[in-house]
Design a protein around this motif. Structure first.
Motif, short mmCIF file in Angstrom:
data_model
loop_
_atom_site.label_atom_id
_atom_site.label_comp_id
_atom_site.label_asym_id
_atom_site.label_seq_id
_atom_site.Cartn_x
_atom_site.Cartn_y
_atom_site.Cartn_z
N PRO A 10 -0.58 11.91 -2.20
CA PRO A 10 0.32 10.77 -2.02
C PRO A 10 1.72 11.19 -1.62
CG PRO A 10 -0.14 11.14 -4.36
CD PRO A 10 -1.07 12.04 -3.59
N TYR A 120 -0.16 0.60 -2.12
CA TYR A 120 0.06 2.00 -2.45
C TYR A 120 -0.53 2.38 -3.81
CZ TYR A 120 2.91 2.68 1.67
OH TYR A 120 3.33 2.79 2.97
N GLY A 121 -1.80 2.05 -3.98
CA GLY A 121 -2.51 2.45 -5.17
C GLY A 121 -2.39 1.49 -6.33
N GLY A 122 -1.60 0.45 -6.17
CA GLY A 122 -1.48 -0.57 -7.19
C GLY A 122 -1.69 -1.93 -6.56
N TYR A 157 -6.76 3.94 -1.03
CA TYR A 157 -6.78 4.13 -2.48
C TYR A 157 -8.03 3.47 -3.06
CZ TYR A 157 -1.84 5.40 -2.02
OH TYR A 157 -0.67 6.01 -1.65
N VAL A 159 -8.91 1.75 -6.12
CA VAL A 159 -8.10 1.18 -7.21
C VAL A 159 -8.92 0.80 -8.42
CG1 VAL A 159 -6.49 -0.66 -7.80
CG2 VAL A 159 -6.44 0.35 -5.51
N GLY A 233 -4.65 15.32 -8.55
CA GLY A 233 -5.31 14.03 -8.40
C GLY A 233 -6.74 14.18 -7.92
N MET A 265 -7.38 5.95 -8.37
CA MET A 265 -6.31 5.51 -9.24
C MET A 265 -6.78 5.26 -10.67
SD MET A 265 -4.15 5.84 -6.94
CE MET A 265 -2.71 5.40 -7.92
N TYR A 266 -7.95 5.80 -11.01
CA TYR A 266 -8.50 5.70 -12.35
C TYR A 266 -9.29 6.99 -12.62
CZ TYR A 266 -12.65 4.45 -9.67
OH TYR A 266 -13.67 4.45 -8.74
#
Length: 280
Positions: A10, A120-122, A157, A159, A233, A265-266
């Motif tokens: 990222p 952006y990942g969220g 991403y 998510v 990551g 992202m998890y």
């Protein structure tokens, strides 16, 4: 539009750069639309063409951790507006389809509400949020037809975990007005029609055709892997392929469709997901 595996770390960008970059790519797309008029599909037909080429449905509501359900209710309102623009669209031989050119810019003036937008990942709220569900549906159905995908963007991403996933990871098409578009071309000698509708629980879609399909398709995932990168990551990668079968069920081909690389992202699953397919 697939990034290389080494490019997945990222990168933090300033708000000014993000703002300027979005404006640059938005106006670049407007210029492309202006100079490349092409043979766009614009005609609609209320009566459905006689043969079903492909179909799919997806649930309208999912309870997601830390996501306000009101954003999903608003998404349904947004989908209804977009579906009204797309339902019945006919793509004749030689014509092209652009998701955003057909729908237009989702604005409050047109009735679009704040829905969930992946960012952006969220996620955050944004006018017209949730329309990726519709582009995902159209893309998935298109993979089960001979229509040609000329532009599709993957999610960078990953998510949400795979719970309740019914399609292979990476088989969707993200969208953002207007620079992340979904575009198709009808290189066949048959006419296709997009039919869409919603009820209280699901979004439904079909590709209809003026003749029976010569082939049917099985879309599947291959080469799935989750890697721990040196910077700490996880990156999830796979490829999407499809098997092509004749009407009699004989295998006529096995084609590469897309390659995906996404930042997770998890926490990854202890065991990799089983292969998911949809087809015959």
């Amino acid at each position: 539009m697939n990034a290389g595996k080494s490019a997945m770390k990222p990168v933090r960008r300033s708000r000014l750069r993000l703002f300027a970059g979005k404006r640059y790519f938005t106006w670049k797309r407007y210029w492309t639309w202006f100079i490349r008029r092409g043979n766009k599909a614009t005609k609609h037909r209320s009566e459905a063409l006689p043969y079903k080429a492909a179909g799919h449905s997806t649930p309208l509501l999912r309870r997601l951790r830390n996501v306000d359900m009101q954003l999903q209710y608003n998404k349904i309102a947004n989908l209804r507006l977009a579906v009204a623009r797309l339902d019945g669209l006919v793509i004749s031989p030689g014509e092209t389809f652009s998701y955003w050119q057909t729908i237009g810019k989702p604005t409050r003036r047109k009735g679009y509400l704040d829905g969930m937008v992946l960012y952006y990942g969220g996620f955050r709220s944004g006018t017209g949020g949730g329309l990726c569900q519709l582009s995902n549906l159209i893309y998935w159905m298109t993979l089960h037809t001979p229509l040609t995908v000329t532009e599709r963007h993957r999610h960078s991403y990953d998510v949400f975990p795979d719970e309740q996933r019914t399609q292979p990871f990476g088989s969707g098409a993200t969208c953002a007005y207007n620079y992340l578009d979904l575009q198709l071309q009808n290189n066949t000698d048959r006419t296709y029609q997009l039919k869409l509708h919603l009820d209280d629980t699901h979004l439904y879609g079909e590709w209809r055709c003026d003749d029976k399909q010569l082939y049917h398709y099985e879309v599947y995932e291959a080469d799935h892997v989750i890697r721990l990168e040196p910077w700490g990551g996880y990156v999830r990668s796979n490829s999407i392929r499809r098997r092509v079968f004749t009407r009699s069920g004989e295998l006529a081909g096995d084609e590469a469709v897309a390659e995906n690389h996404a930042l997770m992202m998890y926490s990854p699953l202890l065991h990799p997901p089983t292969e998911l397919t949809e087809g015959r």
